[in-house]
Design a protein around this motif. Structure first.
Motif, mmCIF file in Angstrom:
data_model
loop_
_atom_site.group_PDB
_atom_site.id
_atom_site.type_symbol
_atom_site.label_atom_id
_atom_site.label_comp_id
_atom_site.label_asym_id
_atom_site.label_seq_id
_atom_site.Cartn_x
_atom_site.Cartn_y
_atom_site.Cartn_z
ATOM 1 N N LEU A 1 18.332 -30.699 -34.584
ATOM 2 C CA LEU A 1 19.337 -30.543 -35.632
ATOM 3 C C LEU A 1 20.744 -30.763 -35.076
ATOM 4 C CD1 LEU A 1 17.897 -27.375 -37.401
ATOM 5 C CD2 LEU A 1 17.903 -29.702 -38.319
ATOM 6 N N ALA A 2 20.990 -30.207 -33.889
ATOM 7 C CA ALA A 2 22.323 -30.317 -33.286
ATOM 8 C C ALA A 2 22.660 -31.758 -32.936
ATOM 9 C CB ALA A 2 22.402 -29.430 -32.045
ATOM 10 N N LEU A 3 21.688 -32.522 -32.445
ATOM 11 C CA LEU A 3 21.941 -33.906 -32.053
ATOM 12 C C LEU A 3 22.309 -34.788 -33.235
ATOM 13 C CD1 LEU A 3 19.171 -34.429 -29.365
ATOM 14 C CD2 LEU A 3 21.635 -34.639 -28.989
ATOM 15 N N ARG A 4 22.004 -34.343 -34.442
ATOM 16 C CA ARG A 4 22.424 -35.093 -35.619
ATOM 17 C C ARG A 4 23.928 -34.995 -35.830
ATOM 18 N NH1 ARG A 4 17.211 -33.256 -37.120
ATOM 19 N NH2 ARG A 4 15.965 -34.840 -38.168
ATOM 20 N N ARG A 5 24.565 -33.982 -35.258
ATOM 21 C CA ARG A 5 25.983 -33.740 -35.524
ATOM 22 C C ARG A 5 26.847 -33.751 -34.269
ATOM 23 N NH1 ARG A 5 26.962 -31.145 -40.627
ATOM 24 N NH2 ARG A 5 25.053 -30.903 -41.836
ATOM 25 N N LEU B 1 33.230 -31.369 -27.721
ATOM 26 C CA LEU B 1 32.828 -30.143 -27.024
ATOM 27 C C LEU B 1 31.324 -30.074 -26.787
ATOM 28 C CD1 LEU B 1 35.012 -27.447 -28.829
ATOM 29 C CD2 LEU B 1 35.559 -28.829 -26.802
ATOM 30 N N PRO B 2 30.928 -29.485 -25.658
ATOM 31 C CA PRO B 2 29.500 -29.266 -25.423
ATOM 32 C C PRO B 2 28.966 -28.147 -26.310
ATOM 33 C CG PRO B 2 30.790 -28.353 -23.620
ATOM 34 C CD PRO B 2 31.753 -29.057 -24.511
ATOM 35 N N LEU B 3 27.756 -28.341 -26.812
ATOM 36 C CA LEU B 3 27.072 -27.335 -27.620
ATOM 37 C C LEU B 3 25.797 -26.955 -26.889
ATOM 38 C CD1 LEU B 3 26.913 -25.885 -30.519
ATOM 39 C CD2 LEU B 3 25.260 -27.685 -31.032
ATOM 40 N N VAL B 4 25.656 -25.680 -26.563
ATOM 41 C CA VAL B 4 24.494 -25.170 -25.833
ATOM 42 C C VAL B 4 23.596 -24.413 -26.802
ATOM 43 C CG1 VAL B 4 23.715 -23.692 -23.946
ATOM 44 C CG2 VAL B 4 25.848 -24.978 -23.724
ATOM 45 N N CYS B 5 22.350 -24.877 -26.953
ATOM 46 C CA CYS B 5 21.401 -24.230 -27.868
ATOM 47 C C CYS B 5 20.636 -23.145 -27.118
ATOM 48 C CB CYS B 5 20.450 -25.251 -28.457
ATOM 49 S SG CYS B 5 21.250 -26.461 -29.529
ATOM 50 N N LEU B 6 21.119 -21.927 -27.236
ATOM 51 C CA LEU B 6 20.521 -20.772 -26.567
ATOM 52 C C LEU B 6 19.528 -20.134 -27.544
ATOM 53 C CD1 LEU B 6 20.993 -19.159 -23.826
ATOM 54 C CD2 LEU B 6 22.384 -17.611 -25.200
ATOM 55 N N GLN B 7 18.429 -20.857 -27.819
ATOM 56 C CA GLN B 7 17.537 -20.491 -28.915
ATOM 57 C C GLN B 7 16.083 -20.775 -28.563
ATOM 58 O OE1 GLN B 7 20.030 -23.267 -31.210
ATOM 59 N NE2 GLN B 7 19.899 -21.795 -32.887
ATOM 60 N N ASN B 8 15.189 -20.114 -29.280
ATOM 61 C CA ASN B 8 13.763 -20.391 -29.141
ATOM 62 C C ASN B 8 13.400 -21.676 -29.872
ATOM 63 O OD1 ASN B 8 13.046 -18.118 -27.599
ATOM 64 N ND2 ASN B 8 12.880 -16.832 -29.426
ATOM 65 N N GLY B 9 12.245 -22.235 -29.517
ATOM 66 C CA GLY B 9 11.746 -23.410 -30.207
ATOM 67 C C GLY B 9 12.452 -24.678 -29.769
ATOM 68 N N ARG C 1 27.625 -34.694 -30.140
ATOM 69 C CA ARG C 1 27.338 -35.720 -29.130
ATOM 70 C C ARG C 1 26.775 -35.110 -27.845
ATOM 71 N NH1 ARG C 1 32.726 -39.646 -29.492
ATOM 72 N NH2 ARG C 1 32.285 -40.481 -31.593
ATOM 73 N N GLN C 2 27.314 -33.950 -27.456
ATOM 74 C CA GLN C 2 26.904 -33.324 -26.198
ATOM 75 C C GLN C 2 26.106 -32.062 -26.504
ATOM 76 O OE1 GLN C 2 30.127 -32.998 -23.128
ATOM 77 N NE2 GLN C 2 31.425 -33.659 -24.822
ATOM 78 N N VAL C 3 24.800 -32.160 -26.439
ATOM 79 C CA VAL C 3 23.939 -31.029 -26.758
ATOM 80 C C VAL C 3 23.098 -30.673 -25.534
ATOM 81 C CG1 VAL C 3 22.117 -30.143 -28.266
ATOM 82 C CG2 VAL C 3 23.856 -31.708 -29.179
ATOM 83 N N TYR C 4 23.038 -29.382 -25.249
ATOM 84 C CA TYR C 4 22.295 -28.878 -24.095
ATOM 85 C C TYR C 4 21.242 -27.886 -24.575
ATOM 86 C CZ TYR C 4 26.066 -31.107 -21.630
ATOM 87 O OH TYR C 4 26.957 -32.053 -21.178
ATOM 88 N N GLY C 5 20.026 -28.060 -24.094
ATOM 89 C CA GLY C 5 18.954 -27.150 -24.443
ATOM 90 C C GLY C 5 18.769 -26.100 -23.358
ATOM 91 N N VAL C 6 18.266 -24.955 -23.756
ATOM 92 C CA VAL C 6 17.996 -23.872 -22.816
ATOM 93 C C VAL C 6 16.599 -23.339 -23.084
ATOM 94 C CG1 VAL C 6 18.722 -21.609 -21.944
ATOM 95 C CG2 VAL C 6 20.438 -23.242 -22.762
ATOM 96 N N CYS C 7 15.831 -23.162 -22.028
ATOM 97 C CA CYS C 7 14.578 -22.418 -22.124
ATOM 98 C C CYS C 7 14.924 -20.963 -21.858
ATOM 99 C CB CYS C 7 13.566 -22.932 -21.103
ATOM 100 S SG CYS C 7 12.040 -21.974 -21.066
ATOM 101 N N LEU D 1 18.219 -25.067 -17.985
ATOM 102 C CA LEU D 1 19.266 -25.733 -18.755
ATOM 103 C C LEU D 1 19.236 -27.230 -18.491
ATOM 104 C CD1 LEU D 1 22.066 -25.482 -20.366
ATOM 105 C CD2 LEU D 1 23.113 -25.273 -18.106
ATOM 106 N N GLY D 2 19.429 -28.024 -19.552
ATOM 107 C CA GLY D 2 19.506 -29.462 -19.373
ATOM 108 C C GLY D 2 20.102 -30.131 -20.595
ATOM 109 N N ARG D 3 20.603 -31.332 -20.420
ATOM 110 C CA ARG D 3 21.166 -32.062 -21.545
ATOM 111 C C ARG D 3 20.040 -32.685 -22.371
ATOM 112 N NH1 ARG D 3 26.611 -35.789 -21.827
ATOM 113 N NH2 ARG D 3 26.373 -36.387 -24.015
ATOM 114 N N LEU D 4 20.169 -32.599 -23.677
ATOM 115 C CA LEU D 4 19.185 -33.184 -24.577
ATOM 116 C C LEU D 4 19.558 -34.627 -24.926
ATOM 117 C CD1 LEU D 4 18.591 -30.169 -27.008
ATOM 118 C CD2 LEU D 4 17.047 -31.022 -25.244
ATOM 119 N N PRO D 5 18.588 -35.514 -25.090
ATOM 120 C CA PRO D 5 17.162 -35.213 -25.088
ATOM 121 C C PRO D 5 16.573 -35.013 -23.702
ATOM 122 C CG PRO D 5 17.513 -37.556 -25.421
ATOM 123 C CD PRO D 5 18.861 -36.914 -25.456
ATOM 124 N N HIS D 6 17.209 -35.553 -22.672
ATOM 125 C CA HIS D 6 16.761 -35.312 -21.305
ATOM 126 C C HIS D 6 17.894 -35.704 -20.370
ATOM 127 C CE1 HIS D 6 16.179 -39.666 -21.282
ATOM 128 N NE2 HIS D 6 15.415 -39.525 -22.352
#
Length: 338
Positions: free
Chosen positions: A119-123, A105-113, A125-131, A157-162
Motif C-alpha cells: 500500500l505504501a509503495l503506491r504513494r 521522506l523515508p517511510l518505515v512500515c513497523l507493522q505485521n504482515g 517513493r522510499q519505503v522500508y519494511g520491518v520484520c 530492516l530493508g528497503r522495499l521491495p528489496h
C-alpha cells in the motif's frame, strides 16, 4: 534524524520511547484518550529496568507540525486496517525546501504482515519494511510496556521491495543504540513472510487465548501448515524456523513486569481494548488470498479470519471461545472442503 511515530501504541510507543531514551528526537502521533494522556503526563514506558517517562511532542496528525523537516523519518506503526488513512494524511504534507513527504521522506512500515508495504509503495517513493519481533503491550492511555531483555526487540530492516541503502543503515544504527537489534537485510520480504506464518496464530490467540495444551498447539500447527503450503505454491521464499531461532537466540527473553500484565499479542489486545477492528484480513486473510490465487485450500485460516472479524465486530471478549469449540468448527470446516 527526527522520528515521527504514526501510531504510538504498543509497538510504536515502545520504539519511540527507546529512541528518546537514546537521545533521538521523537514525535508521537496518537488520538483520543491516549493522545490526551501523552500530552498531560508524557509517555510512560514500562520495561525490565523500571518505568521510564518521556515528555515528547504529541500530535493527532500532521497539521500541528506544519511543514515537515528534510531529515524526518515517518514510522508507520498503525494496524494494517488503518494504513490507507494514515498514508492519505501524510503523503502530501509539504517538506522544508520544497516537495512533499511522499516524494522526499523515508517511510518505515513497523507493522505485521506484508500488505502495508505494498500500500505504501503506491504513494511513497522510499519505503522500508520491518520484520517486527517486539513483544509489547498497550497497558492504558499513555502507558505501554515491553518485557524483553537484554534486548527490547529484534527489527530486521530493508528497503522495499528489496535492497539496502544508507538510509536503512542510519535508521538501523539509531535502533541499535536504543535497545534493539536491527539487522539491515537485502531480502526483508523473506523475513516478513516468515513472521506472517507466526502471526497466523494471533487470530487463534484472540479468539481462544494463548495456546495452553496439546490440542491448541496441534491446531495451530495445522493453521501454519496451510500457510507454508500456500507460500510454497506461490513460490514465495521465507526464512526457516531454524534461521529465525538462530537470529533471535536468547536476545529477547520476557520477564514479568509489575503493573504491566501481558495477556496476548496484537490481535488479542485489539479485542481486549474493544477497538472494533482486527488485523485478521491481512494475516490469515493474506494466506486465504494467496490460496485462492494459487489453488490451495485454506479452510482453517478462512475460519480464523471469519471468527476474529466477528469477535471484533461484536466486541466479544478476547479468548472467550473454548479450544474444544474451535477444534469442532475446524474439523467441520475441513470436512466440508473435502
Amino acid at each position: 534524524m527526527r522520528y515521527i511515530i504514526i501510531g504510538a501504541g504498543a509497538v510504536g510507543g515502545t520504539v519511540g520511547g527507546r529512541l528518546a531514551q537514546a537521545g533521538r528526537e521523537v514525535v508521537l502521533v496518537a488520538r483520543g484518550r491516549h493522545l490526551a494522556a501523552l500530552e498531560e503526563h508524557g509517555l510512560r514506558l514500562r520495561v525490565p529496568e523500571g518505568e521510564l517517562a518521556y515528555r515528547l511532542p504529541a500530535v493527532d496528525g500532521p497539521g500541528p507540525l506544519g511543514e515537515l523537516r528534510a531529515d524526518d523519518v515517518l514510522v508507520l506503526a498503525v494496524k494494517t486496517q488503518d494504513t490507507v488513512a494514515a498514508l492519505e494524511a501524510w503523503a502530501d504534507v509539504p517538506v522544508a525546501g520544497g516537495g512533499r513527504a511522499a516524494d522526499r521522506l523515508p517511510l518505515v512500515c513497523l507493522q505485521n504482515g506484508v500488505e502495508s508495504g505494498r500500500l505504501a509503495l503506491r504513494r511513497f517513493r522510499q519505503v522500508y519494511g520491518v520484520c517486527v519481533w517486539l513483544p509489547s503491550t498497550f497497558v492504558e492511555p499513555g502507558v505501554v510496556s515491553a518485557a524483553g531483555t537484554p534486548l527490547t526487540g529484534i527489527l530486521h530492516l530493508g528497503r522495499l521491495p528489496h535492497g539496502a541503502d544508507d538510509t536503512a543503515r542510519r535508521i538501523a544504527a539509531d535502533l541499535a543504540a536504543s535497545h534493539f537489534e536491527a539487522p539491515v537485510v537485502p531480502d526483508i520480504d523473506r523475513w516478513q513472510y516468515a513472521k506472517l506464518l507466526w502471526n497466523l496464530g494471533t487470530a487463534f490467540e484472540a479468539v481462544c487465548g494463548p495456546p495452553a495444551d496439546e490440542v491448541a498447539h496441534a491446531l495451530l500447527a495445522r493453521v501454519r501448515a496451510e500457510g507454508e503450503a500456500v507460500l510454497d505454491a506461490a513460490g514465495i521464499a521465507h526464512a526457516s524456523a531454524g534461521e529465525q531461532r538462530a537470529a533471535r537466540g536468547d536476545k529477547v527473553t520476557l520477564v514479568p513486569l509489575c503493573g504491566a500484565p501481558r495477556g496476548g499479542g496484537s490481535s488479542w489486545q485489539s479485542l481486549a481494548r474493544g477497538t472494533g477492528t482486527i488485523e485478521a484480513d491481512y494475516l490469515n486473510g493474506e494466506i486465504v488470498l494467496l490460496g485462492r490465487l494459487h489453488g490451495v485450500p485454506t479452510p482453517l485460516n478462512e475460519l480464523l479470519q471469519r471468527l476474529a472479524n466477528r469477535f471484533a465486530r461484536e466486541r466479544r471478549a478476547a479468548g472467550s471461545m473454548p479450544v474444544a469449540e474451535l477444534e469442532r468448527l475446524a474439523d467441520e470446516t475441513v470436512a466440508g472442503v473435502h
